[in-house]
Scaffold this motif. Structure first.
Motif, PDB file in Angstrom:
ATOM      1  N   PRO A 263     -20.492 -20.915 -60.031  1.00  0.00           N
ATOM      2  CA  PRO A 263     -21.620 -20.726 -60.961  1.00  0.00           C
ATOM      3  C   PRO A 263     -21.806 -21.868 -61.950  1.00  0.00           C
ATOM      4  N   SER A 264     -20.713 -22.448 -62.452  1.00  0.00           N
ATOM      5  CA  SER A 264     -20.863 -23.544 -63.411  1.00  0.00           C
ATOM      6  C   SER A 264     -21.472 -24.769 -62.739  1.00  0.00           C
ATOM      7  N   GLY A 265     -21.078 -25.025 -61.488  1.00  0.00           N
ATOM      8  CA  GLY A 265     -21.682 -26.133 -60.752  1.00  0.00           C
ATOM      9  C   GLY A 265     -23.162 -25.899 -60.511  1.00  0.00           C
ATOM     10  N   LEU A 266     -23.523 -24.651 -60.190  1.00  0.00           N
ATOM     11  CA  LEU A 266     -24.926 -24.307 -59.973  1.00  0.00           C
ATOM     12  C   LEU A 266     -25.750 -24.565 -61.231  1.00  0.00           C
ATOM     13  N   GLU A 267     -25.221 -24.208 -62.382  1.00  0.00           N
ATOM     14  CA  GLU A 267     -25.953 -24.422 -63.633  1.00  0.00           C
ATOM     15  C   GLU A 267     -26.165 -25.907 -63.905  1.00  0.00           C
ATOM     16  N   LYS A 268     -25.184 -26.735 -63.566  1.00  0.00           N
ATOM     17  CA  LYS A 268     -25.339 -28.184 -63.763  1.00  0.00           C
ATOM     18  C   LYS A 268     -26.445 -28.733 -62.870  1.00  0.00           C
ATOM     19  N   VAL A 269     -26.476 -28.273 -61.614  1.00  0.00           N
ATOM     20  CA  VAL A 269     -27.502 -28.750 -60.687  1.00  0.00           C
ATOM     21  C   VAL A 269     -28.883 -28.263 -61.132  1.00  0.00           C
ATOM     22  N   LYS A 270     -28.954 -27.033 -61.625  1.00  0.00           N
ATOM     23  CA  LYS A 270     -30.234 -26.525 -62.131  1.00  0.00           C
ATOM     24  C   LYS A 270     -30.717 -27.352 -63.317  1.00  0.00           C
ATOM     25  N   ALA A 271     -29.784 -27.744 -64.182  1.00  0.00           N
ATOM     26  CA  ALA A 271     -30.158 -28.577 -65.326  1.00  0.00           C
ATOM     27  C   ALA A 271     -30.652 -29.942 -64.852  1.00  0.00           C
ATOM     28  N   GLN A 272     -29.999 -30.494 -63.827  1.00  0.00           N
ATOM     29  CA  GLN A 272     -30.458 -31.766 -63.262  1.00  0.00           C
ATOM     30  C   GLN A 272     -31.863 -31.626 -62.688  1.00  0.00           C
ATOM     31  N   CYS A 273     -32.109 -30.508 -62.028  1.00  0.00           N
ATOM     32  CA  CYS A 273     -33.427 -30.267 -61.440  1.00  0.00           C
ATOM     33  C   CYS A 273     -34.495 -30.207 -62.529  1.00  0.00           C
ATOM     34  N   ARG A 274     -34.179 -29.529 -63.629  1.00  0.00           N
ATOM     35  CA  ARG A 274     -35.156 -29.410 -64.723  1.00  0.00           C
ATOM     36  C   ARG A 274     -35.479 -30.776 -65.326  1.00  0.00           C
ATOM     37  N   ASN A 275     -34.489 -31.660 -65.348  1.00  0.00           N
ATOM     38  CA  ASN A 275     -34.680 -32.970 -65.971  1.00  0.00           C
ATOM     39  C   ASN A 275     -35.226 -34.024 -65.012  1.00  0.00           C
ATOM     40  N   GLN A 276     -35.318 -33.657 -63.732  1.00  0.00           N
ATOM     41  CA  GLN A 276     -35.746 -34.655 -62.750  1.00  0.00           C
ATOM     42  C   GLN A 276     -37.239 -34.959 -62.877  1.00  0.00           C
ATOM     43  N   SER A 277     -37.582 -36.222 -62.771  1.00  0.00           N
ATOM     44  CA  SER A 277     -38.991 -36.635 -62.768  1.00  0.00           C
ATOM     45  C   SER A 277     -39.162 -37.740 -61.748  1.00  0.00           C
ATOM     46  N   GLY A 278     -40.387 -38.090 -61.477  1.00  0.00           N
ATOM     47  CA  GLY A 278     -40.646 -39.105 -60.454  1.00  0.00           C
ATOM     48  C   GLY A 278     -40.657 -40.516 -60.980  1.00  0.00           C
TER      49      GLY A 278
END
Length: 511
Positions: A263-278
């Motif tokens: 779960p902690s790894g999932l939250e980190k990836v979700k945070a990366q997804c939220r911050n991702q831009s083109g």
């Protein structure tokens, strides 16, 4: 009596009058004309129910963590296709959604006496909406393998100080090559990734060893589903019995630890997804990490708790190698490299445990060789005790699976079960007793026109040999027909017959 007589007289008067009235109201046809009633034929129009969408859906090529490399789809109008490619690895639910999109306007045909319904033409499939990927540079496979080889040698030479110093100097010298690849990677045009639905599912080809640094496109948002699949998969595993877990090589405590960490790894990836831009530019290899910037946060790979493929381990290994190599201080750098190799070994072990089937080529850049023997699979220094796994490799042009059992090793080859005690796969080449097996048992059997009852693979006199037992029809004492068991020994290099072994009473028989 009088009442009865009166009623009788009334009846004689009334009934003839009623009959006359009915006669006057009846239409009598003219004489000599036959009246034929019109014939009515009932037409029953039966339409079969029309069904649209997916008729048949089957996932295939397990790639671990409850995911699959592809799927077979058949729509109600008869159209069929396969989805997936060599590097895809998605959950059954994702493939099912793709299947629904493929068959969305494909319908069965309702049939009637004069009605034919044609299926609607399929709509073009829109690409899955995704954020623009970011570009990340990785060092070449051969440089990673060179570091890996030196780290393993360093671990083996712990007590030999002179040897340790020599290896340490070589590791430090590799930094120059590392810096060179940094510059090369920055000069490589960044790839543009176009996301489309997969259309075919070929078997994954052997992993090619890259000799140049590569810039790859990464989409953190697509990784969210992968982490969610991992959690779902290991929750299912946690419900298995101790005996079933042992077959896969897991301990109960290990599953519990994995479920705590995911779960902690999932939250980190979700945070990366939220911050991702083109608009994020590709960072340079070995650039110092600044935790406060979104760029570094997005491009920095999250430590995988468990992995789905050898490629995932390789990507993590390269990223961590770059970080370890950038560490100042030789001793600290060496210690970090050794700790990293131990971490990678742990991930390789979990990969083998998590997969029912694993193509050996996925481990090409991570280990030198894979050994399969009774009750275990060993990839360099990683040993997994198991009897429920299959390692996939090609022998010649034939795909085979190699499976450890409690007492031996089974090689499943096109309907044949080949028994042996230990085999080694190195650089995608199968060998027994250190001798390469160039032809599969099925290929040899076809060449010799044999239908073996049983087959054994062994090394004898520096040759890889197949012992093939077959039934041969003969006559005992010249006139009693019966079958004898004959062993044909064939060379696994070229399929030639080395010798034939017959039972002791063969002299009493004739063909």
């Amino acid at each position: 009596m009088k009442i009865t007589t009166i009623l009788f007289l009334i009846g004689l008067i009334v009934f003839p009058v009623i009959g006359l009235a009915q006669t006057l109201n009846t239409q009598v046809p003219p004489p000599f004309i036959n009246v034929i009633s019109p014939q009515t034929t009932a037409v029953s129009l039966t339409l079969l129910p029309i069904k649209c969408g997916v008729n048949t859906f089957v996932v295939n090529n397990d790639c671990g963590i409850g995911a699959f490399k592809g799927a077979y789809v058949q729509c109600y109008d008869g159209y069929e296709t396969t989805l997936g490619d060599a590097i895809s690895c998605k959950s059954s639910e994702v493939w099912q959604q793709y299947a629904k999109e493929v068959c969305v306007n494909r319908c069965s045909t309702g049939k009637g006496p004069s009605v034919t319904l044609e299926p609607l033409p399929p709509l073009p499939l829109p690409p899955t909406p995704m954020l623009k990927p970011i570009s990340v540079c990785y060092i070449s496979d051969n440089l990673m393998q060179e570091y890996d080889r030196l780290i393993l040698e360093l671990q083996e030479a712990e007590s030999d100080k002179i040897r340790v110093e020599e290896i340490t100097k070589k590791i430090i010298a590799l930094k120059q090559e590392f810096k060179k690849q940094q510059e090369e990677c920055l000069s490589v045009p960044q790839p543009i990734t176009t996301t489309v639905l997969p259309q075919s599912a070929p078997l994954a080809p052997p992993i090619v060893i890259e000799k140049k640094p590569v810039a790859v496109s990464v989409n953190r948002c697509s990784e969210v589903a992968q982490w969610e699949n991992k959690i779902s998969h290991y929750k299912k595993l946690s419900g298995l019995s101790e005996a079933d877990l042992k077959k896969d090589g897991f301990l109960r405590e290990e599953i519990e630890k994995i479920l705590q960490d995911l779960p902690s790894g999932l939250e980190k990836v979700k945070a990366q997804c939220r911050n991702q831009s083109g608009t994020i530019a590709a960072p340079s290899i070995g650039a110092p990490s600044i935790a406060t910037t979104d760029i570094v946060f997005i491009t920095e790979i999250v430590k995988p708790v468990v992995v789905e493929s050898g490629q995932e381990i390789g990507a993590y290994y390269k990223a961590k190698l770059e970080k370890a190599i950038s560490t100042t201080g030789e001793e600290k750098q060496i210690e970090e490299l050794k700790a990293l190799r131990d971490e990678i070994d742990g991930l390789i072990g979990r990969l083998i445990k998590s997969r029912k089937e694993l193509e050996v080529s996925e481990l090409n850049t991570l280990v030198k060789e894979v050994k399969v023997s009774a009750g275990e699979i060993k990839a360099d220094n990683v040993t997994v005790k198991t009897t429920e796994k299959k390692m996939l490799v090609n022998v010649g042009d034939r795909p085979v699976s190699i499976e450890p059992t409690a007492s031996q090793v089974l090689i499943r080859d096109k309907g044949l079960e080949v028994k042996t005690y230990e085999v080694t796969i190195k650089e995608n080449v199968l060998s027994v007793g250190g001798i390469e097996v160039k032809m599969s048992a099925s290929e040899v059997a076809e060449k010799l026109n044999l239908a073996p009852k049983s087959v054994e693979l062994k090394e004898e006199n520096a040759k890889a040999l197949y012992d093939m037992k077959i039934d041969e029809r003969r006559n005992l004492l010249g006139f009693i027909p019966f079958n004898i068991s004959k062993t044909v020994v064939a060379d696994a290099e070229n399929g030639n017959v080395i010798e034939e072994r017959l039972p002791w009473y063969n002299f009493l028989t004739t063909k």
